[in-house]
Design an enzyme around this catalytic site. Structure first.
Site, PDB file in Angstrom:
ATOM      1  N   HIS A 127       0.929  -1.525  -0.473  1.00 55.14           N
ATOM      2  CA  HIS A 127      -0.182  -0.053  -0.581  1.00 55.14           C
ATOM      3  C   HIS A 127       0.932   1.316   0.319  1.00 55.14           C
ATOM      4  O   HIS A 127       0.151   2.172   0.036  1.00 55.14           O
ATOM      5  CB  HIS A 127      -1.053   0.075   1.401  1.00 55.14           C
ATOM      6  CG  HIS A 127      -1.722  -0.915   1.500  1.00 55.14           C
ATOM      7  ND1 HIS A 127      -3.038  -1.444   0.264  1.00 55.14           N
ATOM      8  CD2 HIS A 127      -2.372  -2.022   1.722  1.00 55.14           C
ATOM      9  CE1 HIS A 127      -3.688  -2.339   0.580  1.00 55.14           C
ATOM     10  NE2 HIS A 127      -3.399  -3.260   1.734  1.00 55.14           N
ATOM     11  N   ASP A 164      -2.862 -11.169  -1.318  1.00 51.96           N
ATOM     12  CA  ASP A 164      -2.821 -10.154  -0.143  1.00 51.96           C
ATOM     13  C   ASP A 164      -4.921 -10.286  -0.114  1.00 51.96           C
ATOM     14  O   ASP A 164      -4.829 -10.281  -1.291  1.00 51.96           O
ATOM     15  CB  ASP A 164      -2.653  -8.436  -0.037  1.00 51.96           C
ATOM     16  CG  ASP A 164      -2.621  -8.057   1.278  1.00 51.96           C
ATOM     17  OD1 ASP A 164      -1.498  -9.171   2.296  1.00 51.96           O
ATOM     18  OD2 ASP A 164      -3.904  -7.745   1.737  1.00 51.96           O
ATOM     19  N   HIS A 166      -5.771  -7.365   0.288  1.00 50.80           N
ATOM     20  CA  HIS A 166      -6.124  -5.936  -0.218  1.00 50.80           C
ATOM     21  C   HIS A 166      -5.797  -5.845  -1.602  1.00 50.80           C
ATOM     22  O   HIS A 166      -4.820  -6.405  -1.530  1.00 50.80           O
ATOM     23  CB  HIS A 166      -6.129  -4.898   0.876  1.00 50.80           C
ATOM     24  CG  HIS A 166      -6.486  -5.493   2.264  1.00 50.80           C
ATOM     25  ND1 HIS A 166      -5.891  -6.021   3.493  1.00 50.80           N
ATOM     26  CD2 HIS A 166      -7.690  -4.127   3.144  1.00 50.80           C
ATOM     27  CE1 HIS A 166      -6.060  -5.723   4.214  1.00 50.80           C
ATOM     28  NE2 HIS A 166      -7.800  -5.124   4.436  1.00 50.80           N
ATOM     29  N   ASP A 251      -4.802 -12.929   4.337  1.00 53.09           N
ATOM     30  CA  ASP A 251      -5.586 -11.565   5.545  1.00 53.09           C
ATOM     31  C   ASP A 251      -6.749 -12.655   4.984  1.00 53.09           C
ATOM     32  O   ASP A 251      -7.838 -11.993   5.151  1.00 53.09           O
ATOM     33  CB  ASP A 251      -5.319 -10.809   5.614  1.00 53.09           C
ATOM     34  CG  ASP A 251      -4.689  -9.434   4.416  1.00 53.09           C
ATOM     35  OD1 ASP A 251      -4.296 -10.294   3.697  1.00 53.09           O
ATOM     36  OD2 ASP A 251      -4.746  -8.142   4.358  1.00 53.09           O
TER      37      ASP A 251
HETATM   38  N1  Q9C Z   1      -9.498   2.904   7.440  1.00 50.97           N
HETATM   39  C1  Q9C Z   1      -2.196  -4.785   4.870  1.00 50.97           C
HETATM   40  O1  Q9C Z   1      -3.148  -5.648   5.189  1.00 50.97           O
HETATM   41  N2  Q9C Z   1      -7.808  -0.814   7.008  1.00 50.97           N
HETATM   42  N3  Q9C Z   1      -3.119  -3.626   5.000  1.00 50.97           N
HETATM   43  C2  Q9C Z   1      -8.415   0.474   7.072  1.00 50.97           C
HETATM   44  C3  Q9C Z   1     -10.237   1.449   7.449  1.00 50.97           C
HETATM   45  C4  Q9C Z   1      -6.288  -0.563   6.286  1.00 50.97           C
HETATM   46  C5  Q9C Z   1      -4.235  -3.902   5.807  1.00 50.97           C
HETATM   47  C6  Q9C Z   1      -9.657   0.650   7.338  1.00 50.97           C
HETATM   48  C7  Q9C Z   1      -6.059  -2.234   6.240  1.00 50.97           C
HETATM   49  C8  Q9C Z   1      -4.402  -1.871   5.574  1.00 50.97           C
HETATM   50  C9  Q9C Z   1      -0.865  -5.048   4.390  1.00 50.97           C
HETATM   51 ZN    ZN Z   2      -3.537  -6.883   3.180  1.00 49.43          ZN
END
Ligand code: Q9C
Ligand code: ZN
Length: 348
Positions: A127, A164, A166, A251
């Site tokens: 990210h 992943d 995401h 995840d």
């Molecule tokens: N602010 C990885 O798995 N969630 N990152 C945000 C609303 C962030 C995940 C929820 C998730 C990041 C590397």
């Molecule tokens: Zn993730």
């Protein structure tokens, strides 16, 4: 027989967010490193020592101002770079060593010490944009690893598979107009970070070199297997990567607190087998896996174990397991992706 699978481990990775409450915690690596020390795993892997990436190397992907911003957190008790992304005193050092872990892994693959390996690093990377931290990520480890492989070994075709939960917004953006790097991502959608729709296919010289597979929640082992078999297989044979990276997040694990997918350790083993098969077909078996997310500690540990066992040829899969995955139904998203990507990949 000497093992031909490398693992990148370092205690500094556990200092990022040490004694700081965060789901992306040092315990994630602690459970993995403890599992590697247990009797059934010890001695099976080549330990690959990471070195820190330099400012000049980080600048292959990140802006000078952003690198300086992260560097300014060095030694600071606690800095928030983004609502989800914080630092502790050693975070900058850990982040440079995470990037360098990918560099060392690539070096060991190309000097013939290992054929594949897993960088068990944190913070994660996919990210982290050119000029900002996002989603628990400081520097984009996999994007920098790909640039390193291109610059150091003259590679012209690199595949990055991102499984992943995401979407890897920053990896996609880094290579969006690039003809040398194919980015393929499966991800829950719509979900954080919001990018990764079917219509994002790359631009200019990179047209057709971004392949997004957006998924509603509930997808499991055979769904991911079928997606990789039906879409990634043909695209990989046509693209002929010389090296394959995997942004491996766990995840999508069935009980992960951040996601709604249903993947089990056997699913990750099967996906790893597929990556190894693709790497064997065109990339002289060169496969570099790096840790991204995964927040259910025992699920993460067992899933990483399944991947590592697959890499060393001690699969947890039975013939029946593989048959079940192969016989699984092809999820409808496959047809939708093919309809979009057929313009660039006529064999789909
Ligand atoms: N602010 C990885 O798995 N969630 N990152 C945000 C609303 C962030 C995940 C929820 C998730 C990041 C590397
Ligand atoms: Zn993730």
């Amino acid at each position: 027989m000497a093992s031909s699978t490398g693992v990148v481990c370092h205690d500094l990775y556990k200092q990022h967010l040490a004694s700081f409450p965060h789901v992306e915690s040092p315990e994630r690596l602690q459970v993995i490193y403890d599992m590697l020390d247990a009797a059934d795993m010890a001695g099976k892997f080549v330990a690959v020592s990471p070195r820190p990436a330099t400012h000049e190397e980080l600048a292959w992907v990140h802006s000078d101002a952003y690198i300086k911003r992260v560097a300014s957190t060095d030694g600071e008790a606690h800095v928030s770079l983004d609502p989800d992304t914080q630092t502790t005193p050693l975070s900058y050092q850990a982040a440079k060593l995470a990037v360098g872990g990918l560099f060392s892994l690539v070096d060991k693959i190309f000097d013939g010490t290992i054929k594949n390996g897993f960088a068990l690093v944190r913070p994660p990377g996919h990210h982290a944009e050119m000029d900002r931290a996002m989603g628990f990520c400081l520097f984009n480890n996999v994007a920098l690893g790909a640039r390193y492989a291109m610059k150091t070994y003259g590679l012209k075709n690199i595949l990055i598979v991102d499984w992943d939960l995401h979407h890897g917004n920053a990896t996609q953006h880094t290579f969006y107009t690039d003809s040398d790097v194919l980015y393929f991502s499966t991800h829950q959608f719509p979900h954080y970070p919001g990018t990764g729709s079917l219509k994002e296919v790359g631009h200019g010289d990179g047209m057709g070199l971004t392949v997004n597979v957006p998924l509603s929640p509930g997808y499991g082992d055979s769904d991911f297997f079928k997606i990789f078999e039906q879409i990634l297989g043909p695209i990989t044979s046509a693209f002929k990567p010389e090296l394959i990276f995997v942004s491996a997040g766990f995840d999508t694990y069935v009980a992960d607190p951040l996601g709604g997918m249903r993947v089990t350790p056997k699913g990750y083993a099967a996906m790893t087998r597929q990556m190894m098969d693709f790497a064997k077909t065109c990339a002289s078996e060169r496969l570099a896996i790096t840790l991204e997310g995964g927040y259910h500690l025992t699920g993460l540990r067992e899933s990483v174990r399944a991947v590592l066992k697959e890499l060393v040829g001690e699969s947890i899969l039975t013939a029946d397991d593989l048959e079940d995955f192969e016989k699984g139904a092809v999820p409808p998203i496959v047809k939708e992706v093919m309809q979009v990507q057929r313009a660039y990949w006529p064999l789909l």
